[in-house]
Design a protein around this motif. Structure first.
Motif, short mmCIF file in Angstrom:
data_model
loop_
_atom_site.label_atom_id
_atom_site.label_comp_id
_atom_site.label_asym_id
_atom_site.label_seq_id
_atom_site.Cartn_x
_atom_site.Cartn_y
_atom_site.Cartn_z
N ALA A 80 27.35 0.70 1.56
CA ALA A 80 27.86 1.30 2.80
C ALA A 80 27.14 2.60 3.16
N LEU A 81 26.06 2.94 2.45
CA LEU A 81 25.41 4.23 2.65
C LEU A 81 24.92 4.42 4.08
N GLN A 82 24.14 3.50 4.62
CA GLN A 82 23.57 3.69 5.95
C GLN A 82 24.65 3.78 7.02
N GLU A 83 25.67 2.93 6.94
CA GLU A 83 26.78 2.97 7.90
C GLU A 83 27.53 4.30 7.80
N THR A 84 27.72 4.78 6.58
CA THR A 84 28.43 6.04 6.37
C THR A 84 27.62 7.22 6.89
N LEU A 85 26.31 7.23 6.61
CA LEU A 85 25.46 8.32 7.12
C LEU A 85 25.47 8.36 8.64
N LYS A 86 25.44 7.19 9.28
CA LYS A 86 25.50 7.15 10.74
C LYS A 86 26.82 7.71 11.25
N ALA A 87 27.93 7.34 10.61
CA ALA A 87 29.24 7.82 11.02
C ALA A 87 29.32 9.34 10.89
N ILE A 88 28.75 9.88 9.82
CA ILE A 88 28.74 11.33 9.61
C ILE A 88 27.93 12.01 10.71
N ARG A 89 26.73 11.51 10.95
CA ARG A 89 25.85 12.14 11.95
C ARG A 89 26.44 12.05 13.36
N ASP A 90 27.22 11.00 13.63
CA ASP A 90 27.83 10.86 14.95
C ASP A 90 28.85 11.95 15.26
N VAL A 91 29.47 12.54 14.22
CA VAL A 91 30.49 13.58 14.44
C VAL A 91 30.03 14.97 14.02
N HIS A 92 28.87 15.06 13.38
CA HIS A 92 28.40 16.34 12.84
C HIS A 92 27.68 17.13 13.93
N PRO A 93 28.01 18.42 14.10
CA PRO A 93 27.38 19.20 15.17
C PRO A 93 25.99 19.73 14.85
N TYR A 94 25.60 19.75 13.58
CA TYR A 94 24.32 20.36 13.21
C TYR A 94 23.15 19.43 13.55
N GLU A 95 22.05 20.03 13.95
CA GLU A 95 20.82 19.29 14.21
C GLU A 95 20.30 18.63 12.93
N GLU A 96 20.41 19.33 11.81
CA GLU A 96 19.96 18.83 10.50
C GLU A 96 21.10 19.00 9.49
N PRO A 97 22.09 18.09 9.49
CA PRO A 97 23.20 18.24 8.55
C PRO A 97 22.74 18.08 7.11
N VAL A 98 23.38 18.84 6.21
CA VAL A 98 23.11 18.69 4.77
C VAL A 98 24.07 17.63 4.23
N ILE A 99 23.48 16.53 3.76
CA ILE A 99 24.25 15.44 3.18
C ILE A 99 23.56 15.07 1.87
#
Length: 113
Positions: A80-99
């Motif tokens: 589920a990594l790619q789906e989860t990363l996309k979900a995080i980036r969709d709600v994260h306000p930072y240009e380059e989020p730290v994940i």
């Protein structure tokens, strides 16, 4: 090496924690045994310096910035990594989020935690 579970560490402004929690829940993150929606978070201080070409959510180019953040820790299934990363980036306000993505090990063998 067959890793089936991962831990994600996500740094986000406190103002976006509820949206992140909902996004993680929607993709099934945080399932541990007979529980779901499990995560932990703690208050931290983030620092960064935006460089040329950046569009920072907070801060000014070439100046060190510092702000309170929330560090969220959650377990996911590796598939589920790619789906989860996309979900995080969709709600994260930072240009380059730290994940941070960390493989999990257990005494039962790799990926069986």
């Amino acid at each position: 090496m067959n890793i089936s579970k991962l831990k994600l560490e996500i740094f986000i402004p406190e103002t976006h924690l509820a949206k992140l929690r909902q996004a993680l829940q929607a993709v099934g993150a945080g399932k541990i045994g007979n529980y779901d929606s499990s995560l932990a978070y703690s208050h931290v201080t983030g620092t960064w310096r935006p460089l040329q070409g950046s569009q920072p959510y907070i801060g000014t180019c070439y100046e060190i910035s510092e702000a309170p953040e929330i560090k969220v820790e959650v377990n996911i299934q590796a598939e589920a990594l790619q789906e989860t990363l996309k979900a995080i980036r969709d709600v994260h306000p930072y240009e380059e989020p730290v994940i941070n993505v960390i493989p999990l090990y257990s005494d039962k063998g790799m990926g069986n935690s």
